[in-house]
Scaffold this motif. Structure first.
Motif, PDB file in Angstrom:
ATOM      1  N   ALA A 131       0.841  -1.192   0.000  1.00 31.63           N
ATOM      2  CA  ALA A 131       0.000   0.000   0.000  1.00 31.63           C
ATOM      3  C   ALA A 131       0.880   1.248   0.000  1.00 31.63           C
ATOM      4  O   ALA A 131       2.030   1.206   0.466  1.00 31.63           O
ATOM      5  N   PRO A 132       0.387   2.356  -0.511  1.00 29.98           N
ATOM      6  CA  PRO A 132       1.164   3.597  -0.488  1.00 29.98           C
ATOM      7  C   PRO A 132       1.479   4.020   0.946  1.00 29.98           C
ATOM      8  O   PRO A 132       0.677   3.808   1.855  1.00 29.98           O
ATOM      9  N   VAL A 133       2.645   4.602   1.130  1.00 37.10           N
ATOM     10  CA  VAL A 133       3.022   5.146   2.436  1.00 37.10           C
ATOM     11  C   VAL A 133       2.686   6.633   2.432  1.00 37.10           C
ATOM     12  O   VAL A 133       3.336   7.416   1.735  1.00 37.10           O
ATOM     13  N   PRO A 134       1.653   7.044   3.182  1.00 36.45           N
ATOM     14  CA  PRO A 134       1.238   8.457   3.164  1.00 36.45           C
ATOM     15  C   PRO A 134       2.350   9.384   3.661  1.00 36.45           C
ATOM     16  O   PRO A 134       3.229   8.970   4.426  1.00 36.45           O
ATOM     17  N   ASP A 135       2.278  10.638   3.235  1.00 30.92           N
ATOM     18  CA  ASP A 135       3.284  11.613   3.654  1.00 30.92           C
ATOM     19  C   ASP A 135       3.334  11.742   5.175  1.00 30.92           C
ATOM     20  O   ASP A 135       4.414  11.919   5.748  1.00 30.92           O
ATOM     21  N   GLY A 136       2.177  11.641   5.825  1.00 26.83           N
ATOM     22  CA  GLY A 136       2.159  11.777   7.280  1.00 26.83           C
ATOM     23  C   GLY A 136       2.974  10.696   7.968  1.00 26.83           C
ATOM     24  O   GLY A 136       3.741  10.968   8.899  1.00 26.83           O
ATOM     25  N   VAL A 137       2.833   9.453   7.501  1.00 30.76           N
ATOM     26  CA  VAL A 137       3.601   8.345   8.068  1.00 30.76           C
ATOM     27  C   VAL A 137       5.077   8.516   7.742  1.00 30.76           C
ATOM     28  O   VAL A 137       5.956   8.336   8.609  1.00 30.76           O
ATOM     29  N   TRP A 138       5.381   8.869   6.510  1.00 33.53           N
ATOM     30  CA  TRP A 138       6.775   9.046   6.112  1.00 33.53           C
ATOM     31  C   TRP A 138       7.439  10.164   6.905  1.00 33.53           C
ATOM     32  O   TRP A 138       8.591  10.031   7.345  1.00 33.53           O
ATOM     33  N   ASP A 139       6.744  11.259   7.095  1.00 36.38           N
ATOM     34  CA  ASP A 139       7.311  12.380   7.843  1.00 36.38           C
ATOM     35  C   ASP A 139       7.610  11.981   9.283  1.00 36.38           C
ATOM     36  O   ASP A 139       8.639  12.392   9.852  1.00 36.38           O
ATOM     37  N   ARG A 140       6.750  11.182   9.887  1.00 37.48           N
ATOM     38  CA  ARG A 140       6.996  10.713  11.264  1.00 37.48           C
ATOM     39  C   ARG A 140       8.199   9.775  11.299  1.00 37.48           C
ATOM     40  O   ARG A 140       9.008   9.821  12.226  1.00 37.48           O
ATOM     41  N   LEU A 141       8.323   8.930  10.281  1.00 30.99           N
ATOM     42  CA  LEU A 141       9.495   8.063  10.202  1.00 30.99           C
ATOM     43  C   LEU A 141      10.767   8.884  10.035  1.00 30.99           C
ATOM     44  O   LEU A 141      11.792   8.617  10.688  1.00 30.99           O
ATOM     45  N   ALA A 142      10.704   9.891   9.161  1.00 31.78           N
ATOM     46  CA  ALA A 142      11.885  10.697   8.858  1.00 31.78           C
ATOM     47  C   ALA A 142      12.336  11.528  10.051  1.00 31.78           C
ATOM     48  O   ALA A 142      13.508  11.918  10.124  1.00 31.78           O
ATOM     49  N   ARG A 143      11.441  11.798  10.985  1.00 27.73           N
ATOM     50  CA  ARG A 143      11.839  12.519  12.196  1.00 27.73           C
ATOM     51  C   ARG A 143      12.638  11.622  13.148  1.00 27.73           C
ATOM     52  O   ARG A 143      13.392  12.107  13.990  1.00 27.73           O
ATOM     53  N   GLU A 144      12.447  10.318  13.011  1.00 27.49           N
ATOM     54  CA  GLU A 144      13.101   9.376  13.915  1.00 27.49           C
ATOM     55  C   GLU A 144      14.324   8.703  13.294  1.00 27.49           C
ATOM     56  O   GLU A 144      15.239   8.295  14.012  1.00 27.49           O
ATOM     57  N   LEU A 145      14.337   8.568  11.955  1.00 28.61           N
ATOM     58  CA  LEU A 145      15.379   7.800  11.283  1.00 28.61           C
ATOM     59  C   LEU A 145      16.191   8.670  10.333  1.00 28.61           C
ATOM     60  O   LEU A 145      15.643   9.563   9.674  1.00 28.61           O
ATOM     61  N   ARG A 146      17.469   8.369  10.250  1.00 32.26           N
ATOM     62  CA  ARG A 146      18.343   9.046   9.298  1.00 32.26           C
ATOM     63  C   ARG A 146      18.094   8.494   7.891  1.00 32.26           C
ATOM     64  O   ARG A 146      17.496   7.416   7.742  1.00 32.26           O
ATOM     65  N   PRO A 147      18.550   9.191   6.860  1.00 31.67           N
ATOM     66  CA  PRO A 147      18.301   8.713   5.489  1.00 31.67           C
ATOM     67  C   PRO A 147      18.742   7.280   5.249  1.00 31.67           C
ATOM     68  O   PRO A 147      18.030   6.485   4.630  1.00 31.67           O
ATOM     69  N   GLU A 148      19.953   6.900   5.736  1.00 30.64           N
ATOM     70  CA  GLU A 148      20.404   5.536   5.496  1.00 30.64           C
ATOM     71  C   GLU A 148      19.546   4.518   6.249  1.00 30.64           C
ATOM     72  O   GLU A 148      19.354   3.388   5.799  1.00 30.64           O
ATOM     73  N   GLN A 149      18.984   4.926   7.382  1.00 31.45           N
ATOM     74  CA  GLN A 149      18.101   4.035   8.129  1.00 31.45           C
ATOM     75  C   GLN A 149      16.757   3.871   7.432  1.00 31.45           C
ATOM     76  O   GLN A 149      16.167   2.787   7.459  1.00 31.45           O
TER      77      GLN A 149
END
Length: 266
Positions: free
Chosen positions: A143-161
């Motif tokens: 399923a598509p990963v919504p921007d809201g979920v991605w933004d929350r992930l990106a606040r916790e994880l670095r790009p390589e993570q």
């Protein structure tokens, strides 16, 4: 999100579509890979036996698995959460049961391990782990990963993570799908393993034939020890517990001098 069972169903009665090869038929390099990765825990003999049908692919897959396990940047706890949740969503008993022990070693409690197979909102996950589990659900469902979920992930994880998260989820899903379609049995539920549990194993070691390769020590350190004096191997446990039986059999297969003999009786 589609519903899924509380725990993946084990294939206990349906024979595998492609039976795993026994260790005696594995390429030597594959046996060495398994011996070198004993620290990753038990429960992979049928997985390796399935991959042994395609040695080149087995080597490539295991190389990626080793990077994700030993050189990954997500951390052990996050990695095991991703694997358990993905295996649960795809109903992959082999992978789910196999990763219970590594998950516990990574710091997940028994309640947390069980919670990876339930609605994430029914367990008090930390916010950063809750969004990780939600991302696993979306990826497992393609399923598509919504921007809201991605933004929350990106606040916790670095790009390589973030990249590693996607590759880890994909690699886990690939193996889950392959083992499910092939109906590969979990090592602990296969008829061969069950028969071995009812047998008595005695180990005999001819130290005079030992060539000091030490591969048996890597495969079964609870049973064999390499002497610091002469480099030869010493037998620690002549009648090992059945939980070490698979490791001992692998050790005997790996011994280049044939110094290890197994006596398997009812």
């Amino acid at each position: 999100m589609p519903s899924s069972p509380a725990h993946p169903a084990l294939h206990t009665s349906t024979p595998p579509r492609i039976p795993p090869l026994p260790p005696s038929e594995w390429p030597p390099a594959l046996r060495l890979l398994l011996a070198d990765s004993q620290a990753d825990g038990p429960g992979r003999e049928n997985l390796f036996g399935t991959l042994a049908h395609h040695p080149a692919l087995a080597h490539a897959w295991l190389s990626l698995a080793r990077v994700l396990t030993h050189e990954g940047t997500l951390g052990h706890r996050r990695r095991e959460l991703v694997v358990l949740r993905t295996a649960h969503r795809l109903g992959a008993a082999y992978v789910y049961e196999r990763h219970r022990t590594p998950a516990a070693q990574a710091g997940l409690t028994a309640d947390e391990i069980e919670a990876t197979a339930t609605d994430p909102h029914t367990h008090p996950w930390a916010p950063e782990e809750l969004v990780l589990l939600q991302a696993c659900d979306l990826l497992a469902a393609n399923a598509p990963v919504p921007d809201g979920v991605w933004d929350r992930l990106a606040r916790e994880l670095r790009p390589e993570q973030l990249v590693e998260l996607l590759v880890l989820a994909g690699q886990t899903a690939t193996m889950c799908t392959a083992l499910n379609v092939l109906r590969t049995p979990s090592d602990t539920t296969s008829s061969d393993s069950a028969a071995r549990q009812r047998r008595h194993l005695t180990v005999r070691l001819d130290r005079e034939r030992c060539c000091s390769a030490g591969q048996c020590v890597g495969a079964a350190p609870e049973v064999f020890e390499q002497s610091e004096t002469d480099g030869r191997v010493t037998l620690l446990v002549p009648e090992p517990d059945q939980r070490y039986a698979a490791d001992v059999r692998l050790a005997a297969d790996l011994c280049p001098s044939g110094a290890i003999t197994l006596v398997d009786t009812p």
